[in-house]
Write a protein that holds these residues in place. Sequence first.
Motif, PDB file in Angstrom:
ATOM      1  N   ALA A  95       0.803  -1.226   0.000  1.00  0.00           N
ATOM      2  CA  ALA A  95       0.000   0.000   0.000  1.00  0.00           C
ATOM      3  C   ALA A  95       0.839   1.281   0.000  1.00  0.00           C
ATOM      4  O   ALA A  95       0.578   2.185  -0.798  1.00  0.00           O
ATOM      5  CB  ALA A  95      -0.967  -0.024   1.180  1.00  0.00           C
ATOM      6  N   PRO A  96       1.866   1.403   0.868  1.00  0.00           N
ATOM      7  CA  PRO A  96       2.639   2.649   0.855  1.00  0.00           C
ATOM      8  C   PRO A  96       3.302   2.915  -0.489  1.00  0.00           C
ATOM      9  O   PRO A  96       3.386   4.066  -0.924  1.00  0.00           O
ATOM     10  CB  PRO A  96       3.695   2.435   1.945  1.00  0.00           C
ATOM     11  N   SER A  97       3.725   1.852  -1.175  1.00  0.00           N
ATOM     12  CA  SER A  97       4.369   2.028  -2.481  1.00  0.00           C
ATOM     13  C   SER A  97       3.363   2.484  -3.528  1.00  0.00           C
ATOM     14  O   SER A  97       3.681   3.320  -4.374  1.00  0.00           O
ATOM     15  CB  SER A  97       5.021   0.722  -2.924  1.00  0.00           C
ATOM     16  N   VAL A  98       2.144   1.914  -3.455  1.00  0.00           N
ATOM     17  CA  VAL A  98       1.106   2.325  -4.409  1.00  0.00           C
ATOM     18  C   VAL A  98       0.816   3.810  -4.230  1.00  0.00           C
ATOM     19  O   VAL A  98       0.735   4.569  -5.204  1.00  0.00           O
ATOM     20  CB  VAL A  98      -0.178   1.491  -4.205  1.00  0.00           C
ATOM     21  N   VAL A  99       0.684   4.230  -2.968  1.00  0.00           N
ATOM     22  CA  VAL A  99       0.380   5.638  -2.712  1.00  0.00           C
ATOM     23  C   VAL A  99       1.545   6.514  -3.178  1.00  0.00           C
ATOM     24  O   VAL A  99       1.341   7.561  -3.796  1.00  0.00           O
ATOM     25  CB  VAL A  99       0.096   5.863  -1.219  1.00  0.00           C
ATOM     26  N   ARG A 100       2.759   6.056  -2.921  1.00  0.00           N
ATOM     27  CA  ARG A 100       3.916   6.867  -3.320  1.00  0.00           C
ATOM     28  C   ARG A 100       3.972   7.003  -4.842  1.00  0.00           C
ATOM     29  O   ARG A 100       4.215   8.097  -5.362  1.00  0.00           O
ATOM     30  CB  ARG A 100       5.206   6.236  -2.811  1.00  0.00           C
ATOM     31  N   LEU A 101       3.709   5.916  -5.553  1.00  0.00           N
ATOM     32  CA  LEU A 101       3.712   5.988  -7.025  1.00  0.00           C
ATOM     33  C   LEU A 101       2.642   6.958  -7.509  1.00  0.00           C
ATOM     34  O   LEU A 101       2.863   7.744  -8.423  1.00  0.00           O
ATOM     35  CB  LEU A 101       3.477   4.590  -7.618  1.00  0.00           C
ATOM     36  N   TYR A 102       1.462   6.890  -6.860  1.00  0.00           N
ATOM     37  CA  TYR A 102       0.390   7.807  -7.253  1.00  0.00           C
ATOM     38  C   TYR A 102       0.828   9.251  -7.024  1.00  0.00           C
ATOM     39  O   TYR A 102       0.615  10.120  -7.864  1.00  0.00           O
ATOM     40  CB  TYR A 102      -0.876   7.489  -6.458  1.00  0.00           C
ATOM     41  N   GLU A 103       1.461   9.487  -5.881  1.00  0.00           N
ATOM     42  CA  GLU A 103       1.893  10.848  -5.557  1.00  0.00           C
ATOM     43  C   GLU A 103       2.968  11.337  -6.526  1.00  0.00           C
ATOM     44  O   GLU A 103       3.103  12.532  -6.757  1.00  0.00           O
ATOM     45  CB  GLU A 103       2.453  10.886  -4.119  1.00  0.00           C
TER      46      GLU A 103
END
Lengths: 181, 175
Positions: A95-103
């Motif tokens: 999850a943190p990686s998905v959010v970081r990629l989105y950001e």
Amino acid sequence: MAAQDSVVQQDMLTTGGHHMDPPIVNMKLAQDIFDVCRSMSLWPMTFGLACCAIEMMATGMARFDMARFGAEVFRPSPRQSDVMIVAGTVTKKMAPSVVRLYEQMPGPKWVIAMGNCAISGGPFKIKDNYNVIQGVDTLIPVDVYVPGCPPRPEGLLEGFFELQRLITGKRWWPVAAKVEG
Amino acid sequence: MLQALEGVATQCVAKQDPAVTGHVWSVFLAPGQIVKAARKLCEAEYSLEDIFAMDFEEGFLVQYHFNRWTINERIVLRVLVSKDNPVVPSITSVFDGAEWHERETRDFHGVVFEGNPNLVPLLLAVEDKDLCPLCKTDKARKSIKDVLALGEVVSCSAEVEALFAEAEAEEASDA
């Protein structure tokens, strides 16, 4: 492990969430032209989390060929991408990686939740689940949901058509004829 | 006979039917012997297949699968540890690849591998470190003798015999 890698926080998006400022000079006609250009050159991110990614790859290859509809360039970097296709199961660790990629994606940007896992947790929406995010829309804002387990490539293409409709307000492609029988 | 493990103090060595269990040999060991046994098997050109734990009423049964490429002789090493203090020495000094298997077992059952150089969660998020997701509820938990068969015993200590004793007594009474 750095603090930003933890999913303890409820809201992982930066301040303002997915909010994007309106353009400083906003001319309707110019924006409309830009929107058509954007919708016809959607650059998805090369980003697959599980088996749905296989269907996503099939959609990009010669048989289904999403290049016909203006979304052929899968980019290896979020900095160059417009669309994030969340193709598969999002685990708590991912999850943190998905959010970081989105950001990391520059705006305007869109998200397609592909498959039941990304939409709601799918088969992992059970009492004993301990590791699967129950829908990627609890992490990042989702524009188009493509259901299926996994969805057919045609389904993902239909998701892209819907995204193009969201961006430009118009469906650009013919609707598939109903098959009799 | 199991030549490779000569010199290792085993609790129980039993030959098993590979068609039923998938193992040729089943070996029970005390936690202190596992590194020595792994080194012996490494020297005999065995490779490590996997490490995992099973949650039983008697405690966590940590299992190590070894196999060889040249002959079909799959070995399972079994180490029983108590629930209160589930600590097993790490075999990463012998098989480097054991590190991830041990981290996975630590994630799922909370068995601690002493000497593992990097015992951080492998599959779980860091705040779920002590979640123990594969630990069973009291209702679902079974006894070793209900799940595993001892097989054709070559040598066996009283402790391991006791683990399987009751089942045999019951069978005898049924007959």
